[in-house]
Design an enzyme around this catalytic site. Sequence first.
Site, PDB file in Angstrom:
ATOM      1  NE  ARG A  29      -4.038   1.814   2.387  1.00  0.00           N
ATOM      2  CZ  ARG A  29      -4.105   2.717   3.351  1.00  0.00           C
ATOM      3  NH1 ARG A  29      -3.217   2.714   4.325  1.00  0.00           N
ATOM      4  NH2 ARG A  29      -5.074   3.618   3.369  1.00  0.00           N
TER       5      ARG A  29
ATOM      6  CG  HIS B  56      -8.202  -4.053  -1.050  1.00  0.00           C
ATOM      7  ND1 HIS B  56      -9.234  -3.159  -1.216  1.00  0.00           N
ATOM      8  CD2 HIS B  56      -7.119  -3.296  -0.735  1.00  0.00           C
ATOM      9  CE1 HIS B  56      -8.792  -1.920  -1.026  1.00  0.00           C
ATOM     10  NE2 HIS B  56      -7.510  -1.985  -0.731  1.00  0.00           N
TER      11      HIS B  56
ATOM     12  CG  HIS C 161      -1.621   5.306  -0.268  1.00  0.00           C
ATOM     13  ND1 HIS C 161      -2.366   5.881   0.740  1.00  0.00           N
ATOM     14  CD2 HIS C 161      -2.428   4.363  -0.817  1.00  0.00           C
ATOM     15  CE1 HIS C 161      -3.560   5.323   0.802  1.00  0.00           C
ATOM     16  NE2 HIS C 161      -3.616   4.385  -0.131  1.00  0.00           N
TER      17      HIS C 161
ATOM     18  CG  ASN D 247      -1.159   8.632   3.096  1.00  0.00           C
ATOM     19  OD1 ASN D 247      -1.415   7.525   2.609  1.00  0.00           O
ATOM     20  ND2 ASN D 247      -0.687   9.640   2.362  1.00  0.00           N
TER      21      ASN D 247
END
Length: 330
Positions: A64, A194, A68, A95
């Site tokens: 992740r 996910h 990001h 975040n």
Amino acid sequence: MRKPCNFTLYYSLFVTFMIMFVVVNSQLTTDFYAKTCPSVLKVVRKEVQNAIKNEMRMAASLLRLHFHDCFVNGCDGSLLLDGNSTTSEKFAAGNINSARGFEVIDNIKKAVEDACSGVVSCADILAIAARDSVLLSGGPTWKVRLGRRDGLIGNVSGANSGLPAPFHSLNTIISMFQVVGLNVTDVVSLSGAHTIGLAKCATFDDRLTNFSGSGGPDTTLDTTLVTELQNLCPSTSDGNNTAPLDRNSTDLFDNHYFKNLLNQRGLLESDQILYSSNDAIATTKTLVETYSNSSSAFFSDFVNSMIKMGNISPLTGSNGEIRKNCKVIN
């Protein structure tokens, strides 16, 4: 008699050549550190293995971080920079109290610096760690393209506006992907990340009661799962309890996430909308069905999408720097 030199023509050709040279040489390559830091892949792999052994969830967290980072300012390690609410992406809505694993990246950076100081960027470490996290969780592998340099500044507003959120509509998410050069296939395949990891109640508890002012839970969420999640996330809780993103296959990188979507068991609204909400489109529904039936199709598209994502606006050449400490600029 000699013809006069056509300076304009030669200058134009020279400029064209230089542009082609810069473009060719600014591309990321799989052997970028072959001579300058040949052990970098082994060093990163060892540290990622140690981190996952200590906490299996860390695989999803490291993956992740790369996502990001790349969606804001491109893949430049800007997410890793410390600062305050106006300077550090760590404080952005997507975040803060959510992005994690920064200490693992610091440990990897230290190990890499011990092996070859001042050579490997933090942005490249994120890319390698993301690949290793997928592989060590049972997923596919790929040759990571390297050669990124680190950015000099964070972009909080860009993080607030550019990171997809669990409550965003499918059209909004698709638009956010398109802004950075990714398409609908990338939306669905990368959502498959996910298949590992956990999510806090705060990211999905709006689906459990009075969803969108309906007075009841989200009708695209399996009723049995609604009851389980209501017990996990009571209205009096602080929203910090966690649930697996891929129930019954929490830590294994596989295509089970998509099987859940077919059975209305996608945890986040942004997961389930790919298949069963009013926002779902033919392309996303077809891809969900394809991936649920074929792990090889999912793995193939996921790898292609990860490579594309890792190539979002990298800093190369003399742009940016190679940070000595991922948390601060040199």
